[in-house]
Design an enzyme around this catalytic site. Structure first.
Site, PDB file in Angstrom:
ATOM      1  N   ASP A 157       7.865   1.324   5.283  1.00  0.00           N
ATOM      2  CA  ASP A 157       8.041   2.136   6.478  1.00  0.00           C
ATOM      3  C   ASP A 157       7.360   1.397   7.630  1.00  0.00           C
ATOM      4  O   ASP A 157       6.579   0.460   7.405  1.00  0.00           O
ATOM      5  CB  ASP A 157       7.394   3.511   6.229  1.00  0.00           C
ATOM      6  CG  ASP A 157       7.380   4.377   7.463  1.00  0.00           C
ATOM      7  OD1 ASP A 157       8.392   4.408   8.174  1.00  0.00           O
ATOM      8  OD2 ASP A 157       6.345   5.019   7.721  1.00  0.00           O
ATOM      9  N   ASP A 159       6.035   2.940  11.330  1.00  0.00           N
ATOM     10  CA  ASP A 159       4.934   3.678  11.950  1.00  0.00           C
ATOM     11  C   ASP A 159       3.997   4.290  10.918  1.00  0.00           C
ATOM     12  O   ASP A 159       4.445   4.916   9.947  1.00  0.00           O
ATOM     13  CB  ASP A 159       5.493   4.795  12.836  1.00  0.00           C
ATOM     14  CG  ASP A 159       6.200   4.249  14.059  1.00  0.00           C
ATOM     15  OD1 ASP A 159       5.647   4.339  15.160  1.00  0.00           O
ATOM     16  OD2 ASP A 159       7.321   3.717  13.909  1.00  0.00           O
TER      17      ASP A 159
END
Length: 420
Positions: A157, A159
């Site tokens: 991922d 953020d």
């Protein structure tokens, strides 16, 4: 258990992980029964009838915890056996944790506990029982130990996994060296992110400028950087990396993953219309100061002031329910397959995307020929309102909570990889 407790439990179900809660419950019993406070004076010693040796107490607690993790390890292995024979719901673990998913590798939980306990001294604690985060870290370590010998692909991922929420990958990030090490060892690395800028490569390069600069400083060759991918919009916009350390769109080379061809642009637009209507209703209902952003494959609510986690969860769950209802009503054309989507709490905003990271991870797996038991996804959103949870159906996972934990996790992973 009172009815009020049951109501509260179910209302908080989106904040829980059933498997972790099950393990926490098992660990609580020996902690309560055996983690006795140290007597503070001679009178307490006489009342207790014995003097507690802290070192002996710690060893005893560690042995009890290890025994529990060894038992859970056996339950996981039994579940894997039943799953291989096509009847996973018959396992003891599935009966205890009905929504348990797949385990693509064994999990050496007893060894993982010993390793984490040596760092965090869980068994030495007298007042704080093993927590959600303790169990999460032990599960992460067990997964790393199991997958390291066969690892081919790591997806991340963006953020709150590689960089802070809404920020860019910094040039001085400790993660650069660790990601470079994976690429140099022949392991493919991909960033699978909700950030969607279409096929505008420079916008993704701006978010990842520090990492790309790190590739150049490390003088990665074309073969190594060719193992790096970026997949934006959950699964919609695929990029590779050139020998000049620039991102280039691979739209025409996208694998023929069936889920990506289950909808038309008109169907996607109808779904996003429903999601947008629900998000606007949430804004009005909860008097939120926010703007709605519409993109070709996503719609989002971006607050102008900071919202609570509960408010963002409400928006995500409301949108999720509205879209699911829409896909089951006559407004969806007869014979239409439900369109994969992801409605999630992004930490500071809420989005509904066409597609999800399950499809995204499968795209990269097909590109690099990495099976489920050789693929690891790392993310911070594994609750039901998060967008990483769907990857559990495609590969092994590690649940982290911030970039610092990602750094520590990758440091452990690199130490576990076979010698070059």
């Amino acid at each position: 258990m009172t009815s009020q407790y049951r109501v509260n439990y179910h209302l908080r179900a989106h904040k829980r992980d059933s498997f972790i809660e099950f393990i926490k419950g098992l660990l609580l019993t020996p902690f309560v029964l055996h983690s006795l406070p140290q007597p503070t004076d001679e009178e307490d010693d006489q009342l207790s009838g014995t003097i507690i040796d802290p070192a002996c107490a710690k060893q005893a607690n560690a042995a009890r915890f290890r025994e529990i993790f060894a038992s859970i390890e056996a339950l996981v292995e039994e579940h894997r056996h039943f799953e291989a024979t096509g009847i996973p719901t018959h396992s003891r673990l599935a009966k205890i944790v009905p929504n348990i998913g797949s385990f693509f590798t064994p999990l050496p939980l007893a060894q993982a506990f010993t390793r984490i306990d040596s760092k965090n001294r869980i068994s030495a604690r007298k007042h704080v029982p093993p927590s959600f985060n303790d169990v999460r870290r032990i599960l992460n370590m067990a997964q790393l130990m199991a997958i390291a010998p066969r690892l081919r692909l790591v997806t991340f991922d963006g953020d709150m996994t590689l960089y802070d929420d809404g920020q860019n990958f910094e040039a001085d990030s400790d993660l650069t060296r660790l990601l470079v090490s994976l690429l140099q060892r022949g392991i493919a690395v991909a960033i699978v992110t909700a950030a969607g800028y279409g096929t505008d490569a420079p916008k993704y390069e701006a978010r990842l400028s520090g990492l790309l600069h790190g590739f150049a400083e490390a003088q990665l060759d074309a073969k190594a950087v060719g193992r790096f991918y970026v997949l934006g919009g959950e699964c919609n916009f695929l990029f590779g990396c050139t020998s000049q350390y620039r991102l280039t769109s691979l739209h025409n080379e996208e694998p023929n993953v069936s889920e990506l061809h289950m909808w038309t642009d008109l169907q996607a637009m109808q779904l996003l219309d429903v999601a947008e209507h629900e998000l606007r209703d949430c804004i009005e209902r909860m008097a939120i100061d926010a703007r709605v952003i519409r993109k070709p494959r996503a719609v989002g609510m971006v607050p102008q002031t900071q919202l609570t986690r509960e408010q963002l969860d409400e928006c995500a769950l409301s949108a999720q329910v509205a879209v699911l209802r829409f896909q089951g009503t006559p407004r969806a054309q007869p014979g239409d397959a439900p369109i994969p989507f992801c409605a999630f709490n992004g930490g500071s905003d809420c989005w509904v995307d066409i597609g999800n990271k399950l499809i995204g991870v499968r795209i990269i797996q097909e590109l690099v020929a990495s099976p489920e038991d050789a693929t690891l996804h790392v993310g911070d959103q594994f609750l039901s309102t998060g967008n990483d949870i769907s990857t559990r159906s495609a590969c092994c996972t590690c649940w982290i909570i911030n970039p610092l934990e990602t750094r520590d996790m990758l440091t452990d992973l690199v130490s576990l990889l076979p010698s070059e």
